[in-house]
Design a protein around this motif. Structure first.
Motif, PDB file in Angstrom:
ATOM      1  N   VAL A  24       0.895  -1.311   0.070  1.00 14.78           N
ATOM      2  CA  VAL A  24       0.058  -0.081   0.005  1.00 14.78           C
ATOM      3  C   VAL A  24       0.761   1.239  -0.178  1.00 14.78           C
ATOM      4  N   VAL A  25       0.536   2.161  -1.011  1.00  9.41           N
ATOM      5  CA  VAL A  25       1.293   3.301  -1.004  1.00  9.41           C
ATOM      6  C   VAL A  25       0.200   4.375  -0.264  1.00  9.41           C
ATOM      7  N   ASP A  26       0.748   5.185   0.569  1.00  9.72           N
ATOM      8  CA  ASP A  26      -0.108   6.137   1.110  1.00  9.72           C
ATOM      9  C   ASP A  26       0.842   7.581   1.295  1.00  9.72           C
ATOM     10  N   ALA A  27      -0.015   8.545   1.771  1.00  2.72           N
ATOM     11  CA  ALA A  27       0.430   9.890   2.021  1.00  2.72           C
ATOM     12  C   ALA A  27      -0.511  10.472   2.811  1.00  2.72           C
ATOM     13  N   ASP A  28      -0.295  11.738   3.525  1.00  2.00           N
ATOM     14  CA  ASP A  28      -1.232  12.211   4.477  1.00  2.00           C
ATOM     15  C   ASP A  28      -2.279  13.019   3.508  1.00  2.00           C
ATOM     16  N   ASP A  52       0.698  -5.763   3.537  1.00  6.10           N
ATOM     17  CA  ASP A  52       1.873  -6.415   4.131  1.00  6.10           C
ATOM     18  C   ASP A  52       3.025  -5.496   4.121  1.00  6.10           C
ATOM     19  N   VAL A  53       3.089  -4.473   3.394  1.00  2.00           N
ATOM     20  CA  VAL A  53       4.020  -3.320   3.108  1.00  2.00           C
ATOM     21  C   VAL A  53       3.478  -2.198   3.113  1.00  2.00           C
ATOM     22  N   TRP A  54       3.903  -1.139   3.940  1.00  2.00           N
ATOM     23  CA  TRP A  54       3.216   0.185   3.882  1.00  2.00           C
ATOM     24  C   TRP A  54       4.464   1.345   3.396  1.00  2.00           C
ATOM     25  N   LEU A  55       4.200   1.914   2.436  1.00  3.97           N
ATOM     26  CA  LEU A  55       5.024   2.866   1.893  1.00  3.97           C
ATOM     27  C   LEU A  55       4.601   4.447   2.077  1.00  3.97           C
ATOM     28  N   ASP A  56       5.081   4.963   2.792  1.00  2.00           N
ATOM     29  CA  ASP A  56       4.647   6.419   3.069  1.00  2.00           C
ATOM     30  C   ASP A  56       5.288   7.421   1.879  1.00  2.00           C
ATOM     31  N   ASN A  57       4.294   8.035   1.053  1.00  2.00           N
ATOM     32  CA  ASN A  57       4.750   8.737  -0.178  1.00  2.00           C
ATOM     33  C   ASN A  57       4.637  10.241   0.158  1.00  2.00           C
ATOM     34  N   GLY A  71      10.447  11.360  -5.790  1.00  2.00           N
ATOM     35  CA  GLY A  71      11.803  10.553  -5.777  1.00  2.00           C
ATOM     36  C   GLY A  71      12.114  10.376  -4.453  1.00  2.00           C
ATOM     37  N   ALA A  72      11.686  10.807  -3.413  1.00  4.23           N
ATOM     38  CA  ALA A  72      12.042  10.445  -2.059  1.00  4.23           C
ATOM     39  C   ALA A  72      11.798   8.921  -1.653  1.00  4.23           C
ATOM     40  N   LEU A  73      10.795   8.507  -2.240  1.00  6.43           N
ATOM     41  CA  LEU A  73      10.338   7.059  -1.914  1.00  6.43           C
ATOM     42  C   LEU A  73      11.048   5.948  -2.640  1.00  6.43           C
ATOM     43  N   ASP A  74      11.926   6.569  -3.718  1.00  5.02           N
ATOM     44  CA  ASP A  74      12.440   5.397  -4.746  1.00  5.02           C
ATOM     45  C   ASP A  74      13.377   4.424  -3.904  1.00  5.02           C
ATOM     46  N   GLU A  90      16.395  -6.226   8.858  1.00  3.50           N
ATOM     47  CA  GLU A  90      15.355  -5.510   9.109  1.00  3.50           C
ATOM     48  C   GLU A  90      15.228  -4.064   8.688  1.00  3.50           C
ATOM     49  N   ALA A  91      16.486  -3.526   8.441  1.00  4.37           N
ATOM     50  CA  ALA A  91      16.471  -2.061   7.793  1.00  4.37           C
ATOM     51  C   ALA A  91      15.873  -1.936   6.363  1.00  4.37           C
ATOM     52  N   ALA A  92      16.002  -3.255   5.499  1.00  7.90           N
ATOM     53  CA  ALA A  92      15.930  -3.504   4.220  1.00  7.90           C
ATOM     54  C   ALA A  92      14.449  -3.603   3.784  1.00  7.90           C
ATOM     55  N   VAL A  93      13.748  -3.966   4.756  1.00  2.19           N
ATOM     56  CA  VAL A  93      12.027  -4.607   4.338  1.00  2.19           C
ATOM     57  C   VAL A  93      11.411  -3.116   4.843  1.00  2.19           C
ATOM     58  N   ALA A  94      10.561  -2.919   3.911  1.00  2.00           N
ATOM     59  CA  ALA A  94       9.534  -1.679   4.426  1.00  2.00           C
ATOM     60  C   ALA A  94       8.560  -2.458   5.439  1.00  2.00           C
ATOM     61  N   ALA A  95       8.092  -1.262   6.276  1.00  7.43           N
ATOM     62  CA  ALA A  95       7.394  -1.697   7.498  1.00  7.43           C
ATOM     63  C   ALA A  95       6.183  -2.184   7.326  1.00  7.43           C
ATOM     64  N   ASN A  96       6.030  -3.607   7.921  1.00  4.72           N
ATOM     65  CA  ASN A  96       4.761  -3.865   8.299  1.00  4.72           C
ATOM     66  C   ASN A  96       3.867  -3.077   9.153  1.00  4.72           C
ATOM     67  N   PRO A  97       2.705  -2.693   8.573  1.00  2.00           N
ATOM     68  CA  PRO A  97       1.991  -1.509   9.453  1.00  2.00           C
ATOM     69  C   PRO A  97       1.499  -1.913  10.661  1.00  2.00           C
ATOM     70  N   ASP A  98       0.933  -3.189  10.858  1.00  2.00           N
ATOM     71  CA  ASP A  98       0.454  -3.636  12.250  1.00  2.00           C
ATOM     72  C   ASP A  98       0.988  -4.753  12.736  1.00  2.00           C
TER      73      ASP A  98
END
Length: 301
Positions: free
Chosen positions: A126-130, A167-172, A177-180, A209-217
């Motif tokens: 999931v790609v999210d932004a505020d 399973d993965v949460w990407l804050d955009n 380009g910041a998320l790339d 751990e640092a290489a895998v984008a966050a599991n949100p829950d």
């Protein structure tokens, strides 16, 4: 992989980064347009159901006109879905079947959460932004007025609903380009190893751990999603599915339906377990092929 996100979150941008990395990206919106182009069976069926007034002067689909009649009531909406969904599903499968061997297939689906499709994928990103960032993007790049932008955001799934499916949460929320880099790490340390493990039928080694984008829950959410995937993959062959978080990730049990031994049922389930991201690691045991989601599943009689 299922890729989704709310309007204005930047899902399409992430899809482009994944495509550059080598993914086969299948755009659900593009397929929905493709199956109703002039001359298609889909357009003919829509005209037969809703009348010629849904066409433009040159014979193409007039989408606002279709919406005015197809969404007038629930019965009309169901008739629309009965026409379009099988055509979209069949065309999507054609694209999947045409993907090169060893491909990582990314299905870009705006309404994946709303359609409860998450359990059908090995992984959901999931790609999210505020909200304020999304509104600003919709006003600035798509020309919507602010009230329309906020109404469209409100009409889609909530953030909590998306987090439950992710399973993965990407804050955009950042600049272009910041998320790339995060998408690159996801590709290198999770998607590619996951694909290789499934192909080789090997259980995953945990990724850094640092290489895998966050599991949100957290692990409890991972357990819930694994149980959903197991039910979707195994259907009636699983009389009972239970999963819970433990110190090593997720532990699950599948109680076989019918009077058979666990190892016999595990034989019958093995290929469908791969559909849930799991590979055989014992007579009646399966382990996750996903380096970002360690799990053990035991089949019991």
């Amino acid at each position: 992989m299922g890729l989704t996100g709310g309007i204005g979150a930047g899902k399409s941008t992430v899809a482009k980064v994944l495509a550059r990395a080598g993914a086969t990206v299948i755009d659900a919106d593009a397929i929905a347009r493709e199956v109703v182009e002039p001359g298609t069976r889909g357009l003919a069926e829509l005209v037969s159901e809703f009348g010629g007034e849904i066409l433009t002067g040159d014979g193409a689909l007039d989408r606002p006109a279709l919406a005015s009649v197809a969404f007038a009531d629930e019965a009309s909406r169901l008739r629309l879905n009965a026409i379009l969904h099988p055509l979209i599903g069949a065309r999507t499968q054609e694209h999947i079947d045409a993907a090169p061997a060893g491909s990582i297939v990314v299905q870009d689906i705006p309404l994946l959460v709303e359609g409860a499709m998450g359990p059908l994928f090995h992984l959901v990103v999931v790609v999210d932004a505020d909200e304020e960032t999304r509104v600003s993007r919709l006003v600035g790049s798509r020309g919507l007025d602010e009230a329309d932008a906020r109404a469209r955001i409100a009409a889609q799934a909530t953030e909590d609903q998306r987090r439950a499916a992710a399973d993965v949460w990407l804050d955009n929320s950042g600049p272009a380009g910041a998320l790339d880099p995060a998408v690159g790490r996801l590709w290198e340390h999770r998607l590619e190893p996951f694909m290789r493990n499934l192909a080789a039928r090997e259980a995953a080694r945990p990724a850094p751990e640092a290489a895998v984008a966050a599991n949100p829950d957290g692990a409890e959410g991972a357990a819930r999603r694994l149980a959903q995937r197991l039910r979707a993959a195994l259907g009636g062959d699983a009389a009972e599915v239970a999963a819970h978080a433990n110190g090593a990730g997720v532990a699950a049990t599948v109680r076989a339906a019918g009077d058979v031994t666990a190892d016999v049922m595990a034989d019958a389930m093995a290929e469908r377990m791969r559909g849930a991201g799991l590979v055989r690691s014992g007579a009646s045991r399966f382990r996750s092929a996903d380096p970002g989601a360690p799990a053990t599943v035991d089949v019991v009689a």
